[in-house]
Design an enzyme around this catalytic site. Structure first.
Site, PDB file in Angstrom:
ATOM      1  N   ASP A  81       0.860  -1.182   0.000  1.00  7.93           N
ATOM      2  CA  ASP A  81       0.000   0.000   0.000  1.00  7.93           C
ATOM      3  C   ASP A  81       0.898   1.234   0.000  1.00  7.93           C
ATOM      4  O   ASP A  81       1.847   1.330   0.791  1.00  7.93           O
ATOM      5  CB  ASP A  81      -0.910   0.018   1.225  1.00  7.93           C
ATOM      6  CG  ASP A  81      -1.919   1.160   1.174  1.00  7.93           C
ATOM      7  OD1 ASP A  81      -3.007   0.957   0.612  1.00  7.93           O
ATOM      8  OD2 ASP A  81      -1.601   2.256   1.693  1.00  7.93           O
ATOM      9  N   ILE A  82       0.611   2.174  -0.896  1.00  3.35           N
ATOM     10  CA  ILE A  82       1.425   3.392  -0.992  1.00  3.35           C
ATOM     11  C   ILE A  82       1.079   4.318   0.163  1.00  3.35           C
ATOM     12  O   ILE A  82      -0.084   4.677   0.366  1.00  3.35           O
ATOM     13  CB  ILE A  82       1.178   4.100  -2.343  1.00  3.35           C
ATOM     14  CG1 ILE A  82       1.484   3.153  -3.501  1.00  3.35           C
ATOM     15  CG2 ILE A  82       2.026   5.364  -2.448  1.00  3.35           C
ATOM     16  CD1 ILE A  82       1.097   3.684  -4.866  1.00  3.35           C
ATOM     17  N   ASN A  90      -2.551  12.831  -4.367  1.00  4.14           N
ATOM     18  CA  ASN A  90      -3.683  13.224  -5.206  1.00  4.14           C
ATOM     19  C   ASN A  90      -4.220  14.596  -4.822  1.00  4.14           C
ATOM     20  O   ASN A  90      -4.486  15.444  -5.688  1.00  4.14           O
ATOM     21  CB  ASN A  90      -4.804  12.187  -5.087  1.00  4.14           C
ATOM     22  CG  ASN A  90      -4.553  10.955  -5.941  1.00  4.14           C
ATOM     23  OD1 ASN A  90      -3.880  11.029  -6.963  1.00  4.14           O
ATOM     24  ND2 ASN A  90      -5.066   9.816  -5.517  1.00  4.14           N
ATOM     25  N   ASP A 136      -1.396   9.184 -10.394  1.00  4.85           N
ATOM     26  CA  ASP A 136      -1.279   8.098 -11.367  1.00  4.85           C
ATOM     27  C   ASP A 136       0.187   7.798 -11.685  1.00  4.85           C
ATOM     28  O   ASP A 136       0.579   6.630 -11.848  1.00  4.85           O
ATOM     29  CB  ASP A 136      -2.024   8.450 -12.654  1.00  4.85           C
ATOM     30  CG  ASP A 136      -3.534   8.468 -12.470  1.00  4.85           C
ATOM     31  OD1 ASP A 136      -4.005   7.995 -11.425  1.00  4.85           O
ATOM     32  OD2 ASP A 136      -4.236   8.970 -13.366  1.00  4.85           O
ATOM     33  N   GLU A 156      -4.808   1.991  -4.408  1.00  2.00           N
ATOM     34  CA  GLU A 156      -3.352   2.119  -4.359  1.00  2.00           C
ATOM     35  C   GLU A 156      -2.695   0.868  -3.813  1.00  2.00           C
ATOM     36  O   GLU A 156      -1.528   0.887  -3.427  1.00  2.00           O
ATOM     37  CB  GLU A 156      -2.941   3.329  -3.511  1.00  2.00           C
ATOM     38  CG  GLU A 156      -3.269   3.234  -2.042  1.00  2.00           C
ATOM     39  CD  GLU A 156      -4.643   3.770  -1.675  1.00  2.00           C
ATOM     40  OE1 GLU A 156      -4.822   4.163  -0.516  1.00  2.00           O
ATOM     41  OE2 GLU A 156      -5.534   3.785  -2.551  1.00  2.00           O
TER      42      GLU A 156
END
Length: 351
Positions: free
Chosen positions: A216-217, A224, A233, A259
């Site tokens: 997971d980022i 964003n 993105d 994500e």
């Protein structure tokens, strides 16, 4: 389901259905329409992958719970190789090609009959003392026409073969699109499920380990909200590329959703998978990216990773749930770290 088996003999279908019901009872599987469809195919012996998977589960004395039954149906019965629109288009194309081929053959058969009649007539005339020169000319003309017809027929079939190649390529591309995430280029959830099912069967059949890591980022929403979805993105594609480049050829890196990315590592135990996860984490932490439109240096990218090892007979959902809980623990510990399923219980006990 009746349409799939309406060509089979009634007595045989009844025997297979009885065999399926017996197996359902022996394994204590509720005889719902979906479950019956799965076990009818198992009793029928096709597809081979379904039969092998169920045999392995039975040999391992695994319980056919709701999740397992659902996975079996989704993987081997309910899933579709292409979407309905593509399937309809391909069906129509095949129908047109077959109709044309049938017309070609009908014409060829009619021409052959005409040729045979002409040759028979020439043979009769030869017996009646006709001029040999006229007979030779007649035969030469018929052979020339036959050669022309054969050449034309061959050309037509070559063209239809090309059309079949186009249809085959269209199916292949459609299948690839259906299994690929458009943003990252990684395999999607559907491809992940198919790969995991095959890897699961291999692991149980040969007694080999199978592990999964989930990524997971960290602070992805911040990218964003601060820089826009275009930058978000870009970050997601970078992480996807790092994941794909750092797993082995036999592994599968996929986008799980949002994500979250995931990798399935056949033949790798928890320790090996953890080393891989740590290598991915460190590689990303060292990355620096710039905003394409302005050249602005963006904040560093970090990821949290949860790692788990497959337990024989469990569903993919159960394994991913452990990875997800390990991932949550990594977030809780401050992010930018790798946590394995072995660390879950001590952490819970300490809490």
């Amino acid at each position: 389901m009746a349409d799939a088996f309406d060509e089979l003999d009634f007595e045989y279908v009844s025997w297979v259905a009885e065999k399926a019901m017996t197996a359902l009872g022996e394994q204590r599987v509720p005889p719902t329409p979906q479950n019956f469809h799965v076990w009818f195919k198992y009793a029928l012996g096709a597809p081979d992958e379904l039969k092998r998977t169920i045999n392995i589960l039975i040999a391992q004395k695994r319980k056919f719970d709701t999740a397992t039954n659902r996975d079996l149906y989704t993987t081997y019965v309910g899933s579709k190789g292409t979407d309905e629109a593509v399937a309809h288009q391909v069906s129509q194309q095949l129908h047109d090609v077959l109709a044309t081929a049938k017309q070609f053959l009908s014409t060829a058969i009619a021409d052959n009959r005409t040729q045979m009649a002409a040759i028979s007539e020439a043979a009769d005339r030869s017996e009646n003392g006709a001029d040999p020169r006229l007979l030779i000319e007649t035969l030469m003309n018929e052979l020339a026409r036959a050669t022309t017809r054969a050449t034309k027929l061959e050309s037509q079939f070559v063209e239809k073969s090309r059309e079949l190649d186009v249809i085959r390529e269209s199916l292949s591309q459609s299948e690839e699109r259906a299994k690929t995430d458009t943003l990252t280029g990684l395999p999607n959830r559907r491809a992940l499920e198919e790969f995991f099912r095959a890897a699961q069967a291999q692991a149980m059949e040969h007694g080999r380990p199978l592990s999964v890591l989930m990524i997971d980022i960290d602070h992805f929403k911040k990218f964003n909200d601060t820089f826009g979805h275009g930058v978000g993105d870009q970050v997601l594609r970078l992480v996807a590329s790092a994941l794909r480049d750092r797993v082995r050829e036999q592994d599968l890196a996929a986008r799980y959703g949002g994500e979250e990315l995931i990798a399935v590592l056949p033949g790798a135990d928890l320790a090996v998978c953890t080393v891989t996860a740590e290598r991915i984490r460190r590689g990303l932490a060292d990355c620096r990216i710039t905003r394409r439109s302005t050249g602005e240096m963006l904040p560093g990218i970090t990821v949290s990773v949860g790692v788990g090892q497959f337990q024989f007979g469990e569903s993919m959902d159960d394994l991913i749930d452990r990875c997800d809980r390990a991932l949550y623990l990594a977030k809780k510990r401050g992010r930018n770290c790798v946590v394995t399923e072995n660390e879950l219980e001590p952490e819970l006990a300490a809490g």
